[in-house]
Design a protein around this motif. Structure first.
Motif, PDB file in Angstrom:
ATOM      1  N   PHE A   1       1.705   3.083 -16.560  1.00 21.98           N
ATOM      2  CA  PHE A   1       1.256   2.061 -15.609  1.00 21.98           C
ATOM      3  C   PHE A   1       1.946   0.708 -15.838  1.00 21.98           C
ATOM      4  O   PHE A   1       1.629  -0.271 -15.184  1.00 21.98           O
TER       5      PHE A   1
ATOM      6  N   PRO B   1       2.292  -7.373  -8.128  1.00 29.85           N
ATOM      7  CA  PRO B   1       0.965  -7.451  -7.501  1.00 29.85           C
ATOM      8  C   PRO B   1       0.871  -8.419  -6.321  1.00 29.85           C
ATOM      9  O   PRO B   1       0.081  -8.170  -5.411  1.00 29.85           O
TER      10      PRO B   1
ATOM     11  N   LEU C   1      -5.547   6.257  -1.524  1.00 29.88           N
ATOM     12  CA  LEU C   1      -4.712   6.815  -2.598  1.00 29.88           C
ATOM     13  C   LEU C   1      -5.335   8.072  -3.204  1.00 29.88           C
ATOM     14  O   LEU C   1      -4.630   8.867  -3.821  1.00 29.88           O
TER      15      LEU C   1
ATOM     16  N   LYS D   1      -8.190  11.500  -8.758  1.00 31.93           N
ATOM     17  CA  LYS D   1      -8.028  12.897  -9.150  1.00 31.93           C
ATOM     18  C   LYS D   1      -9.361  13.553  -9.450  1.00 31.93           C
ATOM     19  O   LYS D   1      -9.697  14.602  -8.908  1.00 31.93           O
TER      20      LYS D   1
ATOM     21  N   VAL E   1      -7.321  -2.185  -7.946  1.00 27.36           N
ATOM     22  CA  VAL E   1      -7.068  -0.832  -7.453  1.00 27.36           C
ATOM     23  C   VAL E   1      -6.387  -0.002  -8.548  1.00 27.36           C
ATOM     24  O   VAL E   1      -6.772   1.128  -8.846  1.00 27.36           O
ATOM     25  N   GLU E   2      -5.376  -0.602  -9.174  1.00 31.15           N
ATOM     26  CA  GLU E   2      -4.632   0.133 -10.208  1.00 31.15           C
ATOM     27  C   GLU E   2      -5.497   0.441 -11.428  1.00 31.15           C
ATOM     28  O   GLU E   2      -5.330   1.481 -12.068  1.00 31.15           O
TER      29      GLU E   2
ATOM     30  N   GLN F   1      -7.404   3.453 -10.688  1.00 28.63           N
ATOM     31  CA  GLN F   1      -6.500   4.605 -10.835  1.00 28.63           C
ATOM     32  C   GLN F   1      -6.251   4.934 -12.305  1.00 28.63           C
ATOM     33  O   GLN F   1      -6.175   6.093 -12.699  1.00 28.63           O
TER      34      GLN F   1
ATOM     35  N   LEU G   1       2.347   1.562  -3.391  1.00 31.20           N
ATOM     36  CA  LEU G   1       1.416   2.006  -4.418  1.00 31.20           C
ATOM     37  C   LEU G   1       1.239   3.526  -4.366  1.00 31.20           C
ATOM     38  O   LEU G   1       1.048   4.177  -5.391  1.00 31.20           O
ATOM     39  N   LYS G   2       1.350   4.068  -3.161  1.00 27.51           N
ATOM     40  CA  LYS G   2       1.313   5.531  -3.051  1.00 27.51           C
ATOM     41  C   LYS G   2       2.492   6.159  -3.796  1.00 27.51           C
ATOM     42  O   LYS G   2       2.337   7.122  -4.546  1.00 27.51           O
TER      43      LYS G   2
ATOM     44  N   ALA H   1      -8.320   0.990  -0.328  1.00 22.59           N
ATOM     45  CA  ALA H   1      -7.099   1.406  -1.024  1.00 22.59           C
ATOM     46  C   ALA H   1      -7.335   2.691  -1.805  1.00 22.59           C
ATOM     47  O   ALA H   1      -6.522   3.621  -1.772  1.00 22.59           O
TER      48      ALA H   1
ATOM     49  N   ARG I   1       4.184   7.831 -11.266  1.00 23.57           N
ATOM     50  CA  ARG I   1       3.424   7.814 -12.524  1.00 23.57           C
ATOM     51  C   ARG I   1       2.930   9.207 -12.873  1.00 23.57           C
ATOM     52  O   ARG I   1       2.939   9.599 -14.041  1.00 23.57           O
TER      53      ARG I   1
ATOM     54  N   PHE J   1      -4.697  -5.676  -5.812  1.00 23.53           N
ATOM     55  CA  PHE J   1      -4.025  -4.420  -6.159  1.00 23.53           C
ATOM     56  C   PHE J   1      -4.228  -4.091  -7.635  1.00 23.53           C
ATOM     57  O   PHE J   1      -4.197  -2.928  -8.030  1.00 23.53           O
ATOM     58  N   GLN J   2      -4.392  -5.112  -8.430  1.00 23.44           N
ATOM     59  CA  GLN J   2      -4.654  -4.881  -9.854  1.00 23.44           C
ATOM     60  C   GLN J   2      -5.939  -4.090 -10.042  1.00 23.44           C
ATOM     61  O   GLN J   2      -5.996  -3.139 -10.823  1.00 23.44           O
TER      62      GLN J   2
ATOM     63  N   LYS K   1       7.535   5.446 -15.650  1.00 25.32           N
ATOM     64  CA  LYS K   1       6.889   4.145 -15.808  1.00 25.32           C
ATOM     65  C   LYS K   1       7.215   3.280 -14.605  1.00 25.32           C
ATOM     66  O   LYS K   1       8.344   2.807 -14.458  1.00 25.32           O
ATOM     67  N   ALA K   2       6.225   3.103 -13.763  1.00 27.99           N
ATOM     68  CA  ALA K   2       6.460   2.420 -12.495  1.00 27.99           C
ATOM     69  C   ALA K   2       5.420   1.343 -12.281  1.00 27.99           C
ATOM     70  O   ALA K   2       4.276   1.467 -12.718  1.00 27.99           O
ATOM     71  N   GLU K   3       5.836   0.264 -11.629  1.00 35.85           N
ATOM     72  CA  GLU K   3       4.925  -0.839 -11.353  1.00 35.85           C
ATOM     73  C   GLU K   3       5.140  -1.364  -9.950  1.00 35.85           C
ATOM     74  O   GLU K   3       6.248  -1.329  -9.421  1.00 35.85           O
ATOM     75  N   LEU K   4       4.057  -1.895  -9.407  1.00 32.06           N
ATOM     76  CA  LEU K   4       4.119  -2.630  -8.148  1.00 32.06           C
ATOM     77  C   LEU K   4       3.926  -4.101  -8.495  1.00 32.06           C
ATOM     78  O   LEU K   4       2.993  -4.441  -9.226  1.00 32.06           O
TER      79      LEU K   4
ATOM     80  N   MET L   1       0.839  -1.197   0.000  1.00 34.01           N
ATOM     81  CA  MET L   1       0.000   0.000   0.000  1.00 34.01           C
ATOM     82  C   MET L   1       0.880   1.255   0.000  1.00 34.01           C
ATOM     83  O   MET L   1       0.626   2.212  -0.745  1.00 34.01           O
TER      84      MET L   1
END
Lengths: 560, 560
Positions: free
Chosen positions: B36, A500, B381, B384, B261-262, B265, A483-484, B377, A490, B258-259, A495-498, A480
């Motif tokens: 992403f 999963p 987060l 926007k 969630v993304e 976003q 992801l913040k 989540a 982003r 989390f997917q 280009k960023a990823e978590l 979490m």
């Protein structure tokens, strides 16, 4: 049972790297198209069949992918099949004999009378037996049926023969009728019934259709570019696909030779932008070919003559002459051609030789004049990295082009066919009802350009679209927090990823690191319990192995 | 005769402005896809039919555009037609009766024996009558023929009935046989013979096929995006086309929430980037729908129940209840549902009501747990500009999704269906042989987003791809000087054009100025004799009418 997945022959899947490389080429071309003032259009993937059919010759027609009429087609088709068989069963020869007896062949309108009778009979049968079935396209059925029974062109004389036939003879006759019917099935009427649409075969014919259809919304001269896939049912082979992109720029509505000059500049500019230096832009003019044919008295053999000449590089002078002889070009003509075989030197020298060959041909001299205008302009403007070369053997799409003919070949040492081509055509849109629209255009061969850039290592390293940073996932709480940070990165365009799923074991952590490695992700961020508590991020450089502990703002700076 | 140009119904031409606006949307989406961490893939426009067929239900199958087998298809097809008719003629009922007599129905292998006999008979006839015709796909013919005469599933009892039938009864029987044959024609076997390829119907099934086919080259979890056209033989209507783009992002290979969630976003980020603020992202969970069905004892009526519930907004509570009753949902069950009809308040309040309804359903509670994770989540987060909203009536693609279900609606006041949607599916790839691959994905509705941006005036002014400057052409010498300047401007990235034809008269000059005006070109450059001599360029601002005389370097600066 699971299907083994595959794709149709001649088609391709593209992975991320391939998509990126293809986009790079297309975007580079597109950018220059725009700078040169071309406007994009897009046309549908499929056109009405009659827009395409008959525009590419018999061979082309055969290579056009036809689309089955949709929705109810298969159903209608089945209905028709069943109807036809039912007809054949119910109207077998005994019944047919009755019909034939019924007809007064001496009447002028016997065909109509037969038709009426036949049609009624069908309806009776239908209401009797097939009442629950929808009747698809009754007209077709009726016409086909009528054809089956009448296309032997019955006449009063023949009708007498008919009724006196014994069963076996009549059976034979039915076979004949069916054979005739074969031809009907080949007719457009029937083809249209099963298919009225076809996949785009090139971008030029749809462009011509577009110009005519939208002529009142268009400002001429109309400079358009178009980059879309086309489909051809060609036998697939190395470098030849059934689906491929064409990248075309054309102008219609002006005969100015400045267009030709600009297209040469466009080729030069695009290939220079792709760092593909030293391509050769070959140019010829259909009028010169016509002039030569005229001079050697072989106007009617223009194609034979050109096809032979086109082989000069491959088979040599003697074999070309042999072929010309075999096509009936006179010895005298071939002698007149001699200077062609030894055309040497720069543009100017070659033009001088051509002038002497073509001194008696008005059209030939016109062709030379056009070439000289273009060459002078280009010499004046200078090309960046390409070479312009006169190639009097160049004849691509002869039936199509009326003035300049272009073809681009890869730099010397690269074994590849042409990577672009085009020319001027005077009468592209008249088939759609708009005559006297001169046009000129060029095309870029995406697939071949791709292969050439690959071979020469000319794709920029920056093309890779890989993610810049992967955040390793140690559990929901850590994730979490990650992801913040990912969200912030982003927003800054990084280009960023978590990852999963949570890595609970060391093995799972390793799996995530490997994932980053195999995907060529250059950085990972590790946020474990400790980092979570202290609010820092451990940034690891995957190639150097170097690690840094950074607060978020510094992480952002490091990755931006 | 000239053809009147047109395009197939449900398809579209796009002009420069439309292409530019569509590109703007697609590029904006693409940019965020990349940020992403999604990677592009592309798949062929057509797939093997069996990759697509059976994946979208009967209705979907019907809407798939099938491509005719190319080349010799029509010919083979005709052969088959003719053969079938011939068969029907030769094997009409008298002959069939003989066959039936010939068979020893008491033998275990009577079907094979019949098959053999029938097959031999065909061959004899063929050699006798059709010796000159090529026999296409004999196996097909054979099987079809066999089917025609055996698919009534003859058995020893029935065979006796057969041979005692009178002609009229037998005729009736033949009709029945043909009706059965109807089904055969619908079978894949026959369809495949005329068509083995079909146009992509969506991007999800080709993606599943891609994942399985390339599983050894892919790193999982695999995040891919894909933006390509798809084709559907739907009845065209306002806003519904037969060719349209889909813009999809999916992840396969992870069950992590989390997917989800993304993806929320991602929707928020893309629509914010498009300045389309205030969209509502509706979310539901298939497990909740299953849970409700369980609680009211209507597990077997999940679809009926969901279809009815889905209409709540449109037809109101009473009508929904009526529909549920009519589908056999018990009064007791409907009473239990009562809280659903009055779900109000924020996410938390709604979840509380759901918890009380679903307290006895394990799967229902699991669905709530998932929803809560996602909502927490997202609250954490922050979005926007979009709103996340629980909508328990949301059920799109029910048979497909197994977890989260998403749908995006345009900001309030804009009358438009959903502009995006998606969800989680647990078993997408198993049909291609790769089980247990959970995936989740979303899609953007390009055409509807376009209409919404247009309606709200949200396309940036900078989208226009118009040329910046047109050089008026006063003759070849002037034009040559202009083309040099144009070349320089283009090298500096300025969209510049030379009018290709010379303006000799004042009228022609005016035509060129009008051309600039109508194409919204903001500047023209005039180089007449005077300018040519002095080496300056007259730059005219087309909206103010202001003119300046500038040397080349200043011209470049003015236009850069």
């Amino acid at each position: 049972m699971a299907q083994k997945p595959s794709i149709p022959k001649g088609t391709r899947d593209f992975n991320a790297e391939q998509v990126a490389k293809r986009s790079y080429i297309m975007e580079t071309i597109k950018e220059q198209f725009k700078v040169f003032g071309f406007q994009p259009i897009e046309t549908p993937s499929f056109e009405n069949s009659d827009t395409l059919m008959g525009k590419y010759g018999d061979e082309g027609d055969r290579l056009i992918f036809k689309i089955l009429n949709s929705g109810e087609f298969i159903e209608s088709f089945n209905h028709i099949m069943i109807k036809l068989i039912k007809m054949a069963v119910f109207y077998h020869y005994e019944k047919m004999k009755i019909h034939i007896h019924d007809i007064d062949w001496n009447q002028n309108n016997y065909v109509d009378s037969f038709r009426d009778k036949f049609s009624k009979e069908i309806n009776k049968k239908e209401s009797e037996y097939f009442i629950q079935e929808k009747i698809p396209k009754k007209e077709l059925l009726y016409d086909l049926g009528w054809f089956v029974f009448t296309n032997t062109t019955p006449n009063p004389e023949k009708s007498k023969e008919f009724v006196e036939l014994n069963n076996s003879e009549l059976e034979q006759l039915i076979i004949t009728i069916f054979a005739d019917w074969h031809s009907t099935l080949k007719s457009n009427y029937f083809s249209n019934y099963i298919s009225e649409k076809a996949l785009r075969y090139d971008l030029t014919v749809p462009f011509a259709r577009y110009v005519v259809q939208h002529q009142n919304e268009i400002e001429f001269p109309f400079k358009r570019y178009q980059m879309q896939p086309v489909w051809r049912a060609d036998r697939p082979q190395k470098g030849r696909f059934r689906e491929f992109y064409q990248c075309d720029a054309d102008v219609v509505g002006s005969k100015s030779l400045f267009q030709e000059v600009e297209f040469i500049q466009l080729y030069d500019t695009v290939f220079s932008a792709l760092k593909l230096e030293g391509v050769t832009i070959k140019i010829n003019n259909r009028k010169i070919l016509s002039g030569i044919a005229e001079v050697i008295g072989a106007q009617d053999k223009l194609i034979d003559f050109t096809v032979a000449l086109d082989k000069l590089d491959k088979i040599g002078e003697e074999k070309v002459k042999e072929e010309m002889r075999s096509k009936g070009i006179s010895e005298d003509g071939i002698t007149k051609l001699q200077p062609l075989f030894t055309l040497k030197g720069d543009f100017g020298n070659q033009v001088d030789s051509l002038k002497s060959i073509l001194s008696t041909s008005e059209i030939g001299l016109k062709g030379i004049e056009e070439l000289e205008f273009i060459n002078t302009a280009i010499s004046n403007l200078k090309l960046k990295t390409a070479n312009l070369q006169l190639d009097v053997t160049l004849a691509r799409g002869l039936n199509y082009y009326t003035g300049a003919i272009f073809e681009v070949s890869a730099p010397e040492g690269v074994n590849m066919g042409s990577i672009g081509g085009g020319g001027r055509y005077d009468d592209l849109t008249s088939v759609f009802g708009l005559p006297n629209m001169s046009g000129v255009g060029i095309s870029f061969g995406l697939d071949r350009i791709y292969l050439v850039l690959e071979e020469l290592g000319l794709f920029p390293d920056t093309i890779a679209v890989s993610t810049k940073v992967l955040f390793i996932n140690f559990g929901d709480n850590e994730a979490m927090a990650c992801l913040k940070a990912v969200t912030g990165l982003r927003q800054a365009g990084v280009k960023a990823e978590l990852y999963p799923d949570s890595a609970i074991s060391g093995k799972q952590k390793k799996k995530q690191m490997n994932y980053a490695n195999r995907r060529d992700i250059p950085f990972v961020v590790l946020v474990g319990e400790e980092e979570l508590k202290s609010g820092v991020f451990t940034l690891k450089n995957m190639s150097s192995g170097e690690q840094q502990k950074l607060p978020y703002t510094e992480l952002l700076d490091a990755l931006k």
